[in-house]
Design an enzyme around this catalytic site. Structure first.
Site, PDB file in Angstrom:
ATOM      1  N   LYS A   1      13.014   2.778 -34.163  1.00  0.00           N
ATOM      2  CA  LYS A   1      12.718   2.261 -34.957  1.00  0.00           C
ATOM      3  C   LYS A   1      11.581   0.693 -34.083  1.00  0.00           C
ATOM      4  CE  LYS A   1      16.797   1.320 -35.797  1.00  0.00           C
ATOM      5  NZ  LYS A   1      19.415   0.447 -36.981  1.00  0.00           N
TER       6      LYS A   1
ATOM      7  N   GLU B   1      24.758   7.868 -43.061  1.00  0.00           N
ATOM      8  CA  GLU B   1      24.850   6.892 -42.205  1.00  0.00           C
ATOM      9  C   GLU B   1      25.208   5.207 -43.145  1.00  0.00           C
ATOM     10  OE1 GLU B   1      21.732   6.823 -38.808  1.00  0.00           O
ATOM     11  OE2 GLU B   1      19.992   6.097 -41.253  1.00  0.00           O
TER      12      GLU B   1
ATOM     13  N   ASN C   1      16.090   7.209 -33.008  1.00  0.00           N
ATOM     14  CA  ASN C   1      15.341   6.300 -34.257  1.00  0.00           C
ATOM     15  C   ASN C   1      14.519   5.198 -33.096  1.00  0.00           C
ATOM     16  OD1 ASN C   1      14.349   5.154 -36.330  1.00  0.00           O
ATOM     17  ND2 ASN C   1      15.654   4.271 -36.941  1.00  0.00           N
TER      18      ASN C   1
ATOM     19  N   SER D   1      25.632   3.363 -35.556  1.00  0.00           N
ATOM     20  CA  SER D   1      26.016   2.425 -34.346  1.00  0.00           C
ATOM     21  C   SER D   1      26.982   4.170 -33.006  1.00  0.00           C
ATOM     22  CB  SER D   1      27.325   1.870 -34.053  1.00  0.00           C
ATOM     23  OG  SER D   1      26.343   0.680 -34.583  1.00  0.00           O
TER      24      SER D   1
ATOM     25  N   HIS E   1      15.947   6.003 -45.114  1.00  0.00           N
ATOM     26  CA  HIS E   1      15.936   4.689 -43.637  1.00  0.00           C
ATOM     27  C   HIS E   1      17.045   3.795 -44.430  1.00  0.00           C
ATOM     28  CE1 HIS E   1      17.795   2.343 -40.379  1.00  0.00           C
ATOM     29  NE2 HIS E   1      17.652   3.239 -40.446  1.00  0.00           N
TER      30      HIS E   1
ATOM     31  N   GLY F   1      23.961  -0.174 -36.143  1.00  0.00           N
ATOM     32  CA  GLY F   1      23.529  -1.941 -36.057  1.00  0.00           C
ATOM     33  C   GLY F   1      24.062  -2.689 -35.318  1.00  0.00           C
TER      34      GLY F   1
ATOM     35  N   GLU G   1      17.367   0.583 -44.134  1.00  0.00           N
ATOM     36  CA  GLU G   1      16.299  -0.258 -43.671  1.00  0.00           C
ATOM     37  C   GLU G   1      14.630  -0.818 -44.437  1.00  0.00           C
ATOM     38  OE1 GLU G   1      16.447   0.070 -39.099  1.00  0.00           O
ATOM     39  OE2 GLU G   1      18.516  -0.822 -39.458  1.00  0.00           O
TER      40      GLU G   1
HETATM   41  C1  PEP Z   1      19.791   4.068 -37.252  1.00  0.00           C
HETATM   42  O1  PEP Z   1      18.636   3.359 -36.514  1.00  0.00           O
HETATM   43  O2  PEP Z   1      19.697   5.111 -38.354  1.00  0.00           O
HETATM   44  C2  PEP Z   1      21.189   3.684 -36.700  1.00  0.00           C
HETATM   45  C3  PEP Z   1      22.123   4.864 -36.626  1.00  0.00           C
HETATM   46  O3  PEP Z   1      21.293   2.562 -35.523  1.00  0.00           O
HETATM   47  P1  PEP Z   1      21.958   2.566 -34.957  1.00  0.00           P
HETATM   48  O4  PEP Z   1      22.586   3.487 -33.420  1.00  0.00           O
HETATM   49  O5  PEP Z   1      21.967   1.710 -33.790  1.00  0.00           O
HETATM   50  O6  PEP Z   1      23.410   1.872 -35.154  1.00  0.00           O
END
Ligand code: PEP
Length: 242
Positions: A11, A158, A9, A204, A88, A164, A90
């Site tokens: 983003k 998640e 992803n 992460s 997601h 992040g 975010e």
């Molecule tokens: C994500 O964008 O779904 C995500 C898990 O980001 P990151 O790997 O940076 O934590």
């Protein structure tokens, strides 16, 4: 046997065609997993004929028409998308997306013949209150359409506190939550659906921790943010799929 899915992803990253090209020419998808890249929608046209699956990071719940700024599922399909991420954290936070809206978006993706990646996960405050299981199973119950199948839906667990932040769930903690999500799918859809539906871990995931997470029996791949921007890191995670 559930085939693993390694999904990147991007983003809201990458501002030039050169950056996108540099990533794509160096991507090595391998044979053992499905590999997916979800760029910002403006770059989808560049990935149309690439050697991996491509997906979008969001979709409109509406069909074509007067919805300024939205992109319809049929348009994403026409651009070559196979997957669309919905819900997601975010988007749930930045755009106040509710489970009900996430479900409508997932339905739009399914109706267009693509695969919805439905994201769920608890915040740090919810984890500290000890309500992780209730929060996540409720999100699954409210966000996953009744006609979801392993062929049209993937769940991404998640934990929001891990996205992040550099902090990841331990493989054992993530496995425990994946098992709970799978049991919830069995309860609301069917055991057969739950047994075959892929559940990704996101938060992460990086080369240093991916092998341990991907080795867990209910973790069927990763939804990867930060480490999907560095093609060498993304390639090494793909390589860890056995
Ligand atoms: C994500 O964008 O779904 C995500 C898990 O980001 P990151 O790997 O940076 O934590």
């Amino acid at each position: 046997m559930r085939r693993k899915l390694i999904a990147g992803n991007w983003k809201m990253n990458f501002t030039s065609e050169e950056e996108v090209t540099n990533f794509m020419v160096n991507l090595v998808p391998g044979m053992l997993a499905d590999v997916l890249v979800c760029p910002p929608s403006i770059w989808l046209y560049m990935l149309k004929n690439s050697n991996c699956f491509i997906g979008a990071q969001d979709v409109s719940p509406h069909a074509l028409g007067a919805h300024t700024g939205d992109i319809a599922a049929s348009q994403l399909k026409a651009m070559g998308c196979k997957y669309v991420i919905v819900g997601h954290s975010e988007r749930r936070t930045d755009h106040n997306e509710t489970d009900e809206l996430v479900k409508q978006k997932a339905q739009a993706v399914i109706d267009a013949g693509m695969i919805a990646i439905i994201c769920v996960g608890e915040t740090l405050a919810q984890r500290e209150l000890g309500i992780t299981e209730e929060v996540v199973t409720t999100q699954v119950f409210r966000s996953v359409p009744e006609n979801a199948t392993p062929a049209n839906t993937v769940i991404a667990y998640e934990p929001v506190w891990a996205i992040g932040t550099g902090k990841n769930a331990t493989p054992d903690d993530a496995q425990a939550m994946h098992k709970i999500v799978r049991a919830q799918i069995a309860k609301q859809l069917s055991q057969g659906t739950a047994d075959s539906m892929r559940i990704l871990y996101g938060g992460s995931m990086k080369p240093a921790n991916a092998a341990g997470l991907l080795a867990m029996p209910d973790i069927d791949g990763g939804l990867i943010g930060g480490a999907s921007l560095l093609v060498d890191d993304f390639n090494s995670i793909i390589d860890m799929v056995q």
